[in-house]
Write a protein that holds these residues in place. Structure first.
Motif, short mmCIF file in Angstrom:
data_model
loop_
_atom_site.label_atom_id
_atom_site.label_comp_id
_atom_site.label_asym_id
_atom_site.label_seq_id
_atom_site.Cartn_x
_atom_site.Cartn_y
_atom_site.Cartn_z
N TYR A 97 -4.34 5.99 9.95
CA TYR A 97 -4.28 6.53 8.59
C TYR A 97 -5.66 6.98 8.10
CZ TYR A 97 0.56 5.06 7.79
OH TYR A 97 1.91 4.93 7.83
N VAL A 134 -8.63 -6.76 4.34
CA VAL A 134 -8.09 -5.61 5.06
C VAL A 134 -8.34 -5.80 6.55
CG1 VAL A 134 -8.12 -3.11 5.34
CG2 VAL A 134 -8.51 -4.12 3.07
N VAL A 170 -11.47 0.16 1.42
CA VAL A 170 -11.18 -0.43 2.73
C VAL A 170 -12.41 -1.12 3.29
CG1 VAL A 170 -10.52 0.09 5.11
CG2 VAL A 170 -9.37 1.24 3.21
N VAL A 223 0.86 -1.18 0.00
CA VAL A 223 0.00 0.00 0.00
C VAL A 223 0.90 1.23 0.00
CG1 VAL A 223 -1.76 1.28 1.27
CG2 VAL A 223 -1.81 -1.23 1.22
N SER A 272 2.17 -6.00 2.44
CA SER A 272 1.09 -6.89 2.84
C SER A 272 1.51 -8.35 2.70
CB SER A 272 -0.15 -6.60 1.99
OG SER A 272 -0.51 -5.23 2.10
N LEU A 297 -3.71 -2.70 8.27
CA LEU A 297 -3.81 -1.25 8.11
C LEU A 297 -3.95 -0.56 9.46
CD1 LEU A 297 -4.10 1.14 6.10
CD2 LEU A 297 -6.57 0.73 6.19
N LEU A 320 -7.34 2.34 -0.79
CA LEU A 320 -5.92 2.04 -0.79
C LEU A 320 -5.34 2.12 -2.19
CD1 LEU A 320 -5.97 -1.14 1.50
CD2 LEU A 320 -5.68 1.25 2.19
#
Length: 247
Positions: free
Chosen positions: A86, A137, A113, A58, A69, A82, A91
């Motif tokens: 943020y 995610v 997401v 990402v 990832s 994640l 993404l």
């Protein structure tokens, strides 16, 4: 004079015999060891799957702080861990593939997401074979905690012209992703509160909210139980005890 003579050969013979016996026993012990070699180890090398994804990262935070990832080429999954701070809704991905392998949708397409359906990638090798990967995610967000306004024996009352002060733990300090509602006993949202100042207090995890309307326009009923519910990015928390509103 009587003179006695001792035979010195006997001790020497005994010593020589003992030494020979020791050497003989060592030789016999050494002969009992057998040098056995282990079976040879054969390494089997197979061709790598041309449909695989080599890496997935990402790049929203930038290339230097990219989030790598976990790609599982057996289960065909891509797991993105994640951090909640943020606050991303989508993404941006950078994907590495074997030579001549393609992917659909393209790596430049944004990944939601909070997708309602699984987000899938399809890879295609040069020989036409394909594989389907599922993006998962995992948002790393600590438990959301709300401090109660009421108690088991006392119900907190708030005038619709006043502001609501909410305290707790682990709010994300942004009114864009941290929202507060009044919900009824069935969990239905009856009113969304509006931000009162420029932002939440990151250090004390507190925020002030207003009704965002004139008291006469607030549709919440007086002397009726409502619960304060907060949604902060990925998590939802509701106070255990209800509060009441007055006009």
């Amino acid at each position: 004079m009587n003179t006695k003579f001792f035979n010195s050969k006997t001790p020497l013979l005994l010593s020589a015999f003992a030494l020979i016996s020791l050497l003989t026993s060592c030789d016999n012990e050494e002969e009992r060891w057998t040098d056995v070699k282990e079976d040879p180890i054969t390494e089997i090398v197979t061709d790598l799957d041309a449909r695989r994804i080599i890496s997935f990262k990402v790049i929203n935070p930038g290339e230097n702080q990219a989030i790598y990832s976990a790609v599982n080429n057996l289960d065909r999954t891509i797991t993105v861990y994640l951090p909640s701070y943020y606050e991303y809704e989508y993404l941006e991905a950078s994907i590495a593939l074997p030579e001549k392998t393609t992917i659909s949708p393209a790596a430049t397409e944004l990944v939601p997401v909070f997708a309602k359906t699984p987000f899938l990638y399809t890879t295609k090798a040069a020989d036409g074979s394909t594989a389907i990967y599922t993006v998962k995610v995992v948002i790393q967000q600590p438990k959301l905690v709300l401090n109660e306004l009421s108690t088991e024996t006392t119900t907190y009352s708030l005038a619709t012209s006043a502001t609501l002060l909410v305290k707790g733990e682990n709010f994300i300090p942004s009114y864009e992703v941290t929202k507060v509602y009044a919900v009824d006993a069935q969990g239905n949202k009856k009113w969304q509160f509006q931000q009162y100042n420029d932002g939440l207090d990151l250090f004390s995890f507190s925020g002030r909210y207003s009704f965002g309307a004139a008291a006469a326009d607030v549709t919440l009923e007086a002397n009726t139980d409502y619960w304060i519910q907060m949604e902060s990015y990925n998590l939802t928390a509701k106070m255990k005890y209800p509060i009441r509103f007055t006009k």
